[in-house]
Design a protein around this motif. Structure first.
Motif, mmCIF file in Angstrom:
data_model
loop_
_atom_site.group_PDB
_atom_site.id
_atom_site.type_symbol
_atom_site.label_atom_id
_atom_site.label_comp_id
_atom_site.label_asym_id
_atom_site.label_seq_id
_atom_site.Cartn_x
_atom_site.Cartn_y
_atom_site.Cartn_z
ATOM 1 N N ASN A 169 -30.657 24.269 42.464
ATOM 2 C CA ASN A 169 -30.523 25.569 43.134
ATOM 3 C C ASN A 169 -29.606 25.458 44.347
ATOM 4 O O ASN A 169 -28.800 26.365 44.612
ATOM 5 N N PHE A 170 -29.719 24.366 45.079
ATOM 6 C CA PHE A 170 -28.856 24.143 46.246
ATOM 7 C C PHE A 170 -27.384 24.097 45.834
ATOM 8 O O PHE A 170 -26.543 24.787 46.412
ATOM 9 N N TYR A 171 -27.064 23.295 44.821
ATOM 10 C CA TYR A 171 -25.672 23.176 44.380
ATOM 11 C C TYR A 171 -25.166 24.480 43.767
ATOM 12 O O TYR A 171 -24.010 24.855 43.959
ATOM 13 N N THR A 172 -26.026 25.177 43.041
ATOM 14 C CA THR A 172 -25.626 26.450 42.451
ATOM 15 C C THR A 172 -25.315 27.475 43.534
ATOM 16 O O THR A 172 -24.307 28.195 43.462
ATOM 17 N N ASN A 173 -26.154 27.544 44.554
ATOM 18 C CA ASN A 173 -25.895 28.474 45.662
ATOM 19 C C ASN A 173 -24.616 28.117 46.409
ATOM 20 O O ASN A 173 -23.853 29.008 46.807
ATOM 21 N N ASN A 174 -24.373 26.821 46.591
ATOM 22 C CA ASN A 174 -23.127 26.408 47.244
ATOM 23 C C ASN A 174 -21.911 26.831 46.429
ATOM 24 O O ASN A 174 -20.920 27.316 46.985
ATOM 25 N N CYS A 175 -21.981 26.667 45.114
ATOM 26 C CA CYS A 175 -20.870 27.082 44.252
ATOM 27 C C CYS A 175 -20.640 28.581 44.342
ATOM 28 O O CYS A 175 -19.494 29.041 44.403
ATOM 29 N N GLN A 176 -21.705 29.335 44.351
ATOM 30 C CA GLN A 176 -21.564 30.787 44.451
ATOM 31 C C GLN A 176 -20.940 31.184 45.783
ATOM 32 O O GLN A 176 -20.092 32.085 45.830
ATOM 33 N N ASN A 177 -21.333 30.518 46.860
ATOM 34 C CA ASN A 177 -20.760 30.822 48.174
ATOM 35 C C ASN A 177 -19.277 30.463 48.229
ATOM 36 O O ASN A 177 -18.467 31.226 48.764
ATOM 37 N N ILE A 178 -18.928 29.319 47.673
ATOM 38 C CA ILE A 178 -17.511 28.913 47.658
ATOM 39 C C ILE A 178 -16.699 29.887 46.811
ATOM 40 O O ILE A 178 -15.588 30.270 47.182
ATOM 41 N N GLY A 179 -17.253 30.310 45.673
ATOM 42 C CA GLY A 179 -16.558 31.276 44.820
ATOM 43 C C GLY A 179 -16.345 32.606 45.516
ATOM 44 O O GLY A 179 -15.284 33.229 45.376
ATOM 45 N N THR A 180 -17.337 33.041 46.274
ATOM 46 C CA THR A 180 -17.206 34.302 47.017
ATOM 47 C C THR A 180 -16.098 34.207 48.061
ATOM 48 O O THR A 180 -15.274 35.120 48.199
ATOM 49 N N GLN A 181 -16.069 33.097 48.790
ATOM 50 C CA GLN A 181 -15.028 32.925 49.803
ATOM 51 C C GLN A 181 -13.646 32.817 49.165
ATOM 52 O O GLN A 181 -12.668 33.362 49.685
ATOM 53 N N ALA A 182 -13.573 32.130 48.033
ATOM 54 C CA ALA A 182 -12.280 32.000 47.349
ATOM 55 C C ALA A 182 -11.795 33.351 46.844
ATOM 56 O O ALA A 182 -10.589 33.641 46.890
ATOM 57 N N ALA A 183 -12.706 34.186 46.362
ATOM 58 C CA ALA A 183 -12.311 35.519 45.897
ATOM 59 C C ALA A 183 -11.777 36.363 47.062
ATOM 60 O O ALA A 183 -10.786 37.093 46.909
ATOM 61 N N MET A 184 -12.419 36.242 48.210
ATOM 62 C CA MET A 184 -11.956 36.993 49.372
ATOM 63 C C MET A 184 -10.559 36.513 49.798
ATOM 64 O O MET A 184 -9.663 37.326 50.064
ATOM 65 N N LEU A 185 -10.366 35.197 49.834
ATOM 66 C CA LEU A 185 -9.056 34.663 50.215
ATOM 67 C C LEU A 185 -7.989 35.000 49.176
ATOM 68 O O LEU A 185 -6.827 35.221 49.532
ATOM 69 N N ALA A 186 -8.374 35.055 47.901
ATOM 70 C CA ALA A 186 -7.418 35.468 46.868
ATOM 71 C C ALA A 186 -7.001 36.923 47.087
ATOM 72 O O ALA A 186 -5.833 37.279 46.884
ATOM 73 N N GLY A 187 -7.936 37.744 47.517
ATOM 74 C CA GLY A 187 -7.600 39.136 47.844
ATOM 75 C C GLY A 187 -6.620 39.224 48.991
ATOM 76 O O GLY A 187 -5.682 40.041 48.974
#
Length: 122
Positions: A31-49
């Motif tokens: 769960n810890f690693y999954t949440n970290n991946c989701q957070n990194i993906g969210t930040q990457a999507a924002m930076l891609a925008g």
């Protein structure tokens, strides 16, 4: 005879309880690693925008070299951020599925995959 049977049953019960407790710890790690991946993906999507918005802006009258350098760096940033979004999305979707539906030892494999992704040199 009866006491040896009870000892064997107690031993099996302790082994089973230990396996259950280890799986609970592994579940928390997953769960810890999954949440970290989701957070990194969210930040990457924002930076891609942001990178996409930067590409859509009209370029000022500057030397051609600077304009090309700006566009190359912006497109590179957008591409890398999209790769990050796809990778983290796949990892956060497929790891729990492997842990739940995979063969024996799949929880260990899913957690080790999350750990490996977390510890990659950046």
């Amino acid at each position: 005879q009866k006491s040896s049977t009870m000892l064997y049953a107690d031993k099996r019960a302790l082994e089973t309880n230990l396996k259950v407790e280890l799986l609970e710890i592994r579940e928390k790690e997953l769960n810890f690693y999954t949440n970290n991946c989701q957070n990194i993906g969210t930040q990457a999507a924002m930076l891609a925008g942001f990178a996409f918005a930067g590409m859509m802006q009209p370029l000022p009258d500057q030397p051609e070299v600077l304009r090309v350098l700006f566009l190359v760096s912006t497109v590179s940033a957008l591409g890398l951020q999209l790769v990050t979004v796809v990778t983290t999305t796949l990892l956060s979707m497929l790891s729990p599925g492997l842990a739940l539906r995979g063969p024996d030892g799949s929880m260990e494999r899913a957690v080790e995959g999350g750990y490996a992704a977390e510890m990659q040199p950046r």
